[in-house]
Scaffold this active site. Structure first.
Site, PDB file in Angstrom:
ATOM      1  N   GLU A  87     -11.649  -0.132  -3.065  1.00  0.00           N
ATOM      2  CA  GLU A  87     -10.522   0.342  -2.109  1.00  0.00           C
ATOM      3  C   GLU A  87      -9.435   1.179  -2.562  1.00  0.00           C
ATOM      4  O   GLU A  87      -9.424   1.164  -3.795  1.00  0.00           O
ATOM      5  CB  GLU A  87     -10.152  -0.686  -1.316  1.00  0.00           C
ATOM      6  CG  GLU A  87      -9.368  -1.780  -1.692  1.00  0.00           C
ATOM      7  CD  GLU A  87      -9.053  -2.937  -0.837  1.00  0.00           C
ATOM      8  OE1 GLU A  87      -9.419  -2.861   0.275  1.00  0.00           O
ATOM      9  OE2 GLU A  87      -8.153  -3.814  -1.310  1.00  0.00           O
TER      10      GLU A  87
ATOM     11  N   ASP B 112       0.762  -1.314   0.126  1.00  0.00           N
ATOM     12  CA  ASP B 112      -0.030  -0.148   0.109  1.00  0.00           C
ATOM     13  C   ASP B 112       0.757   1.291  -0.057  1.00  0.00           C
ATOM     14  O   ASP B 112       0.551   2.288   0.685  1.00  0.00           O
ATOM     15  CB  ASP B 112      -0.942   0.015   1.361  1.00  0.00           C
ATOM     16  CG  ASP B 112      -1.765  -1.220   1.476  1.00  0.00           C
ATOM     17  OD1 ASP B 112      -2.271  -1.967   0.587  1.00  0.00           O
ATOM     18  OD2 ASP B 112      -2.039  -1.766   2.679  1.00  0.00           O
TER      19      ASP B 112
HETATM   20  O1  FUB Z   1      -3.047  -3.607   3.503  1.00  0.00           O
HETATM   21  C1  FUB Z   1      -4.282  -4.010   3.932  1.00  0.00           C
HETATM   22  C2  FUB Z   1      -5.403  -3.795   2.974  1.00  0.00           C
HETATM   23  O2  FUB Z   1      -5.277  -4.292   1.773  1.00  0.00           O
HETATM   24  C3  FUB Z   1      -5.528  -2.192   2.614  1.00  0.00           C
HETATM   25  O3  FUB Z   1      -6.086  -1.063   3.447  1.00  0.00           O
HETATM   26  C4  FUB Z   1      -6.053  -2.418   1.302  1.00  0.00           C
HETATM   27  O4  FUB Z   1      -6.153  -1.385   0.085  1.00  0.00           O
HETATM   28  C5  FUB Z   1      -5.247  -3.574   0.570  1.00  0.00           C
HETATM   29  O5  FUB Z   1      -4.131  -3.224  -0.131  1.00  0.00           O
END
Ligand code: FUB
Length: 325
Positions: free
Chosen positions: A225, A18
């Site tokens: 997301e 991320d």
């Molecule tokens: O790293 C945890 C979660 O996985 C993140 O918040 C999302 O965007 C995905 O990458």
């Protein structure tokens, strides 16, 4: 021609994901999640992502070694946090560096918190409580040319975004499906001192080419997301992960709060389930920082951050990246 470091794990001494990348004072800083090794089984709520702290990475240039600057913030030092320190971002404002991060509160609800430091690599001092009215995950912080700072955030499934459709937290809330309108990411403005939201959180609208809201069944284009905002030639570009279909897509608007019109795909799927990125200009060229699971041989919660060049034409169209070509 590819650079030496391009499309390779930037750091091999810890698992990172991320990546929110920024240039501060001429140097590249990467604000990633810090993945940990464990045997917790994968599930749709993301229980396998049990990260406990943040380490900030830095590079003198795109061709330099990537450095781990050590522990910047631990969940043990944040009064309101219980667990799961997920994808953070950072912003420089008021002569300070602010780390903006999601984590579960003591009731198991994802909230967004802020911590500050005089240094881009921390250590960061957390505010006593989470940002009032904040929820869900993946904050991306964008300061516009007029100095106003906005937060784009939210994630489906384990990110709990669907659970807030009524305005209050309801873990049994029905997920939008089929011809229901898809949920867009959340959008709020930060106060200048980064202690509160000064606008009511609201969903951003992402439409198709005809101006119709994207539908929940349109999994190749709808938001899941990992939002990011960059500005190019006066237009606002919201990019994000489509989650279940594993693409990074983008949409364009005339204002930071939209409405956004879907434009296309930035990146094809990477090795692993999640895909999450940031986009920034370095020395007049544009780059995407992203992650995959190459370093761990495909273990979904042991990821590694990478970067590659992004080709954007004069009209803001972004060329699709095939990450293993
Ligand atoms: O790293 C945890 C979660 O996985 C993140 O918040 C999302 O965007 C995905 O990458």
């Amino acid at each position: 021609m590819k650079r030496e470091n391009e499309r390779k794990p930037l750091i091999k001494t810890l698992y990172t994901a991320d990546p929110s990348a920024h240039v501060f004072d001429g140097k590249i800083y990467i604000y990633p999640s810090h993945d940990v090794e464990h045997d917790v089984p994968d599930d749709d709520d993301g229980e396998q992502y049990i990260m406990e702290d943040y380490h900030i990475l830095s590079m003198d240039s795109l061709d330099s070694e990537c450095v781990d600057n050590g522990l910047a913030l631990s969940q043990n030092d944040i009064p309101w946090v219980s667990r799961q320190m997920w994808a953070p971002d950072a912003v420089y404002k008021n002569g300070k560096y602010y780390l903006v991060f999601p984590a579960k509160d003591k009731d198991g609800i994802f909230r967004i918190g802020v911590a500050e430091s005089d240094s881009p690599v921390g250590p960061f001092r957390p505010q006593a409580d989470f940002i009032k009215g904040s929820y869900s995950i993946d904050p991306a912080v964008f300061t516009d040319d007029d100095g106003r700072t906005y937060c784009y955030y939210g994630g489906l499934w384990g990110g709990q975004l669907e659970m807030w459709q009524s305005g209050a937290f309801n873990p049994d809330e029905k997920r939008p499906s089929g011809d229901d309108n898809a949920l867009g990411p959340m959008f709020s403005e930060f106060s200048n001192d980064m202690t509160e939201f000064v606008s009511e959180p609201r969903h951003l609208l992402i439409t198709d080419e005809n101006g119709e809201p994207l539908k929940a069944k349109d999994e190749e284009r709808r938001y899941f997301e990992g939002p990011w905002m960059h500005k190019y030639n006066g237009k606002y570009y919201l990019s994000y992960s489509t989650g279940t279909t594993h693409f990074i897509c983008y949409a364009e608007a005339d204002k930071p709060g939209g409405p956004f019109r879907y434009k296309g795909r930035i990146m094809e799927p990477v090795l692993g389930w999640t895909t999450h990125h940031s986009i920034l200009e370095i020395d007049g060229e544009w780059y995407i920082f992203y992650h995959d699971c190459e370093l761990s041989g495909g273990i979904t919660h042991e990821r590694c951050v990478k970067y590659t060049k992004l080709n954007i034409d004069k009209d803001g169209n972004i060329e699709t990246i095939h990450p293993y070509d």
